[in-house]
Write a protein that holds these residues in place. Structure first.
Motif, PDB file in Angstrom:
ATOM      1  N   UNK A  48     -16.605  25.875 -84.103  1.00 46.41           N
ATOM      2  CA  UNK A  48     -16.669  27.297 -83.759  1.00 46.41           C
ATOM      3  C   UNK A  48     -16.529  28.119 -85.036  1.00 46.41           C
ATOM      4  N   UNK A  49     -16.870  29.393 -84.934  1.00 53.83           N
ATOM      5  CA  UNK A  49     -16.550  30.330 -86.013  1.00 53.83           C
ATOM      6  C   UNK A  49     -15.064  30.679 -85.912  1.00 53.83           C
ATOM      7  N   UNK A  50     -14.371  30.626 -87.051  1.00 51.13           N
ATOM      8  CA  UNK A  50     -12.952  30.948 -87.003  1.00 51.13           C
ATOM      9  C   UNK A  50     -12.269  30.681 -88.324  1.00 51.13           C
ATOM     10  N   UNK A  51     -11.082  30.071 -88.229  1.00 44.93           N
ATOM     11  CA  UNK A  51     -10.270  29.842 -89.431  1.00 44.93           C
ATOM     12  C   UNK A  51      -9.646  28.458 -89.361  1.00 44.93           C
TER      13      UNK A  51
ATOM     14  N   UNK B  51     -15.050  31.375 -98.157  1.00 48.34           N
ATOM     15  CA  UNK B  51     -15.594  31.311 -96.795  1.00 48.34           C
ATOM     16  C   UNK B  51     -16.481  30.080 -96.722  1.00 48.34           C
ATOM     17  N   UNK B  52     -16.174  29.199 -95.796  1.00 52.35           N
ATOM     18  CA  UNK B  52     -16.883  27.919 -95.699  1.00 52.35           C
ATOM     19  C   UNK B  52     -18.021  28.018 -94.685  1.00 52.35           C
ATOM     20  N   UNK B  53     -19.212  28.280 -95.178  1.00 46.75           N
ATOM     21  CA  UNK B  53     -20.407  28.247 -94.332  1.00 46.75           C
ATOM     22  C   UNK B  53     -20.975  26.828 -94.366  1.00 46.75           C
ATOM     23  N   UNK B  54     -21.889  26.472 -93.420  1.00 45.82           N
ATOM     24  CA  UNK B  54     -22.449  25.109 -93.409  1.00 45.82           C
ATOM     25  C   UNK B  54     -23.089  24.752 -94.743  1.00 45.82           C
TER      26      UNK B  54
ATOM     27  N   UNK C 167      -8.293  29.224 -94.052  1.00 48.67           N
ATOM     28  CA  UNK C 167      -9.584  29.458 -94.709  1.00 48.67           C
ATOM     29  C   UNK C 167     -10.614  29.847 -93.651  1.00 48.67           C
ATOM     30  N   UNK C 168     -11.356  30.922 -93.915  1.00 52.77           N
ATOM     31  CA  UNK C 168     -12.434  31.334 -93.003  1.00 52.77           C
ATOM     32  C   UNK C 168     -13.526  30.266 -93.001  1.00 52.77           C
ATOM     33  N   UNK C 169     -14.034  29.922 -91.796  1.00 56.23           N
ATOM     34  CA  UNK C 169     -15.019  28.846 -91.680  1.00 56.23           C
ATOM     35  C   UNK C 169     -16.009  29.188 -90.572  1.00 56.23           C
ATOM     36  N   UNK C 170     -17.269  28.827 -90.787  1.00 59.36           N
ATOM     37  CA  UNK C 170     -18.312  29.058 -89.793  1.00 59.36           C
ATOM     38  C   UNK C 170     -18.571  27.772 -89.014  1.00 59.36           C
ATOM     39  N   UNK C 171     -19.214  27.921 -87.861  1.00 63.43           N
ATOM     40  CA  UNK C 171     -19.588  26.751 -87.062  1.00 63.43           C
ATOM     41  C   UNK C 171     -20.437  25.806 -87.905  1.00 63.43           C
ATOM     42  N   UNK C 172     -20.058  24.524 -87.936  1.00 65.55           N
ATOM     43  CA  UNK C 172     -20.768  23.539 -88.736  1.00 65.55           C
ATOM     44  C   UNK C 172     -20.232  23.395 -90.138  1.00 65.55           C
ATOM     45  N   UNK C 173     -19.273  24.239 -90.531  1.00 62.96           N
ATOM     46  CA  UNK C 173     -18.706  24.157 -91.867  1.00 62.96           C
ATOM     47  C   UNK C 173     -17.795  22.946 -92.027  1.00 62.96           C
TER      48      UNK C 173
ATOM     49  N   UNK D  35      -6.243  21.023 -93.364  1.00 65.93           N
ATOM     50  CA  UNK D  35      -6.397  21.670 -92.055  1.00 65.93           C
ATOM     51  C   UNK D  35      -6.570  20.607 -90.977  1.00 65.93           C
ATOM     52  N   UNK D  36      -5.983  20.860 -89.779  1.00 62.02           N
ATOM     53  CA  UNK D  36      -6.165  19.931 -88.663  1.00 62.02           C
ATOM     54  C   UNK D  36      -6.640  20.644 -87.403  1.00 62.02           C
ATOM     55  N   UNK D  37      -7.026  21.908 -87.530  1.00 63.90           N
ATOM     56  CA  UNK D  37      -7.520  22.656 -86.376  1.00 63.90           C
ATOM     57  C   UNK D  37      -8.288  23.866 -86.880  1.00 63.90           C
ATOM     58  N   UNK D  38      -9.122  24.407 -85.967  1.00 65.98           N
ATOM     59  CA  UNK D  38      -9.828  25.655 -86.260  1.00 65.98           C
ATOM     60  C   UNK D  38      -9.506  26.622 -85.129  1.00 65.98           C
ATOM     61  N   UNK D  39      -8.975  27.794 -85.509  1.00 61.75           N
ATOM     62  CA  UNK D  39      -8.676  28.830 -84.533  1.00 61.75           C
ATOM     63  C   UNK D  39      -9.918  29.709 -84.374  1.00 61.75           C
ATOM     64  N   UNK D  40     -10.343  29.930 -83.116  1.00 62.65           N
ATOM     65  CA  UNK D  40     -11.513  30.770 -82.873  1.00 62.65           C
ATOM     66  C   UNK D  40     -11.274  32.181 -83.390  1.00 62.65           C
ATOM     67  N   UNK D  41     -12.343  32.801 -83.914  1.00 62.57           N
ATOM     68  CA  UNK D  41     -12.224  34.126 -84.483  1.00 62.57           C
ATOM     69  C   UNK D  41     -11.743  35.134 -83.437  1.00 62.57           C
TER      70      UNK D  41
END
Length: 645
Positions: free
Chosen positions: A71-74, A98-101, A115-121, A127-133
């Motif tokens: 997902x897009x998030x962090x 910002x981590x884009x694919x 760290x900000x991250x996009x879907x597919x990044x 990190x062990x999880x991504x929080x949805x934006x």
């Protein structure tokens, strides 16, 4: 112990060799063949669709090849988000990337950071999880507020969770569809090992055969077999090599067979019965090692099938009639092509169904009877297609076939039969129409299809359609049945549970070739008297149970003119028989007479109406059908065809 080969016979003989059972013919044929894939090819991934995989495919990479955000998030450490809620957010510091694919992380996510991250990044180290934006808010550009707690692994696909390096993802023998192509691309294959397609040479034989697109001379037929067999070869994973039509000339046919033997399989169509003009058998009988292994199999349709092998290469002469040809092709040739192509053995589904009418069979021959399946209140019903081995359309319209044992002469109406499906499953129609045929009904069905409804039609006559409606086996039955007492149509047959949908009128009449002095310029009584007075004046009759047959018998009373025993199942068949000179007169509707350029003497108007089981009136397809029947534009089109709408 291997089955004995039949003794060699003089190729000039005019009778079949010893007729053998299907199983014996198969055993004789296959014992001389190596039923294994013929070889391998390597093809580009973009050309692999529809091919058969020749090797197991093991992945050389992990898929995904890295821990990936879903997902897009962090990207965060989940422990830092524990207790986060809308009313009590947890604050984290943001890393400066910002981590884009496709972007590799430069910074790890340490305690208290994100760290900000996009879907597919690529998920960064730590990190062990991504929080949805949607569950965050950014304050001042560098501070993140998390309003919902995350658990370890949330919104992360870890490397190798889809496909692990070394995992077998596809296996030899699999058909490559779009789904398998996607898997091959995901593991990085640009080229694919596949089995070589067997090349099947196809020859049509006979002076009467004409290629589609050319003028059809009297007594000739278009070559449908080559098209049918060629398409079937391609469906089975082979490559069809069309060698064209060969006239009845033994030198030309011998040369054509020699060309055909350059390929993996040679299939000839026609020339198996060894009649006066059939040369295929005589030419194939010259083959050796071992040559012909079976000629004449106790099958219906398909008795004339001829099976031969030369130097390990199969040579088959299929019967000329289309239904016979396609049945015997699938019985004897298809298993060989599948084996050569590396396609797994076919496993057809069978279903139980009720046979609604009695069927007579010939003792001593296993009979394959094509049927159409419809769902009734009591389950499936199997209606015989009943068009004979010369039919081109029977196979395309059938759902399956029943096998009648060679020792069975009669299968009674109401019997439970096992139907072997021609496809992998029954395709239910939106609307099932059973009964009498009419070109006006063809118009209605065509418009239904354009409106998105799938219709199945089976033409078994008015009485057959009425019986199907009473049993709840159809949605609509087309009928035109006259009450002899009142000479009214159809309404007298409506009983409880049935509803009559008013159709349209049409004119029944005597049909004849224009210029025939026995009919031309005469009224009905004069023409009928002239026809019955001439013993050479042949009628073409209609089948028992049809509405037109009732009209014919009312006209004739106890008189039985020449040709009365010849019964056909449609108005078009009546017109064709007269147009071709096989009969001199018959009864059909004016619309069909005009299509064939025939003369017409009116007998009586009739109603072609539709019977619907009342319980099915609310079905969407039935409502759509009724709306079409009543549509002013459709009725205008029916009037243009000559109907009283």
């Amino acid at each position: 112990m291997a089955p004995a080969e039949p003794p060699r016979h003089d190729p000039r003989q005019t009778q079949f060799l010893s007729v053998v059972t299907r199983d014996e013919a198969t055993a004789r044929f296959q014992q001389h063949l190596d039923l294994a894939p013929l070889g391998r090819d390597t093809v580009a991934l973009g050309s692999a669709l529809g091919r058969i995989l020749a090797d197991d495919i093991r992945s050389a990479v992990d898929v995904p090849g890295f821990d990936r955000a879903n997902v897009d998030g962090f990207a965060v450490q989940s422990a830092d988000t524990q207790g986060a809620m809308e009313e009590s957010a947890r604050g984290l510091a943001l890393n400066d990337e910002v981590l884009s694919p496709g972007v590799a992380p430069r910074e790890a996510v340490t305690e208290g950071r994100a760290t900000a991250i996009a879907t597919g990044g690529m998920v960064p180290r730590g990190a062990d999880a991504v929080v949805m934006v949607e569950h965050t808010d950014v304050r001042g550009g560098m501070e993140l507020e998390v309003t919902r707690a995350a658990v370890p692994g949330e919104n992360v696909s870890y490397a190798g969770t889809d496909i692990a390096k070394g995992e077998t993802v596809l296996r030899a023998g699999q058909l490559l569809t779009s789904r398998e192509i996607g898997v091959l691309a995901a593991v990085g294959l640009a080229e694919v090992p596949v089995y070589r397609k067997p090349r099947v040479a196809i020859l049509s034989t006979g002076n009467e055969i004409v290629a589609p697109g050319r003028p059809l001379r009297p007594g000739a037929v278009y070559d449908s077999n080559a098209a049918i067999i060629g398409a079937a070869v391609e469906e089975l994973g082979g490559e069809a090599i069309q060698l064209g039509i060969i006239a009845d000339n033994d030198v030309a046919l011998g040369a054509a067979l020699e060309r055909a033997l350059q390929y993996d399989v040679a299939v000839l169509s026609g020339g198996t019965s060894k009649g006066a003009g059939d040369l295929s058998y005589r030419v194939v009988s010259e083959l050796r090692d071992p040559g012909i292994v079976a000629h004449g199999v106790a099958l219906k349709p398909g008795k004339p099938i001829c099976l031969a092998v030369t130097s390990g290469k199969p040579v088959v002469i299929l019967p000329g009639f289309p239904t016979s040809a396609i049945f015997t092709f699938h019985e004897f040739v298809a298993p060989v092509i599948r084996a050569y192509a590396g396609v797994p053995r076919e496993r057809r589904q069978t279903v139980s169904a009720m046979l609604p009418m009695r069927v007579n069979s010939e003792r001593g021959r296993t009979e394959y009877l094509l049927v159409g399946l419809v769902r009734g209140a009591g389950g499936l019903a199997a209606y015989p297609m009943g068009k004979g081995s010369g039919s081109v359309t029977a196979f395309s319209g059938a759902d399956g076939f029943i096998t009648i044992d060679q020792h069975t002469e009669i299968v009674d109406a109401g019997s439970t039969v096992s139907v072997q499906l021609l496809g992998q499953r029954i395709e239910p129609a939106d609307l099932v129409i059973i009964g009498s045929h009419c070109v006006g009904l063809d118009l209605l069905v065509g418009k239904l299809l354009k409106n998105g409804f799938r219709a199945k039609t089976m033409f078994v006559g008015s009485m057959g359609g009425l019986a199907a409606a009473k049993r709840g086996e159809c949605d609509v039955a087309g009928i035109h049945l006259m009450d002899p007492a009142t000479r009214q149509y159809n309404r007298h047959l409506i009983t409880e549970g049935l509803t009559l949908v008013t159709g349209y009128g049409r004119m029944q009449g005597i049909v004849y070739r224009k210029g025939d002095a026995r009919f031309a310029g005469k009224g009905l009584e004069q023409a009928l008297a002239a026809a019955l007075a001439d013993p050479e004046c042949a009628i073409v009759n209609r089948n028992t149970g049809s509405g037109t047959r009732i009209v014919i018998d009312a006209l004739l009373g106890l008189r039985r003119p020449s040709g009365y025993a010849v019964q056909v199942k449609s108005h078009n068949a009546v017109a064709a028989a007269i147009h071709q000179g096989r009969a001199d007169w018959g009864v059909a509707i004016n619309t069909v007479a005009e299509q064939y350029g025939l003369g017409f003497i009116p007998v009586q108007p009739e109603r072609f109406d539709f019977v619907v089981p009342t319980a099915r009136l609310a079905r969407p397809a039935v409502r759509a059908f009724r709306d079409l029947v009543n549509d002013s534009g459709v009725r205008e089109e029916l009037r243009a065809l000559g109907f009283d709408a």
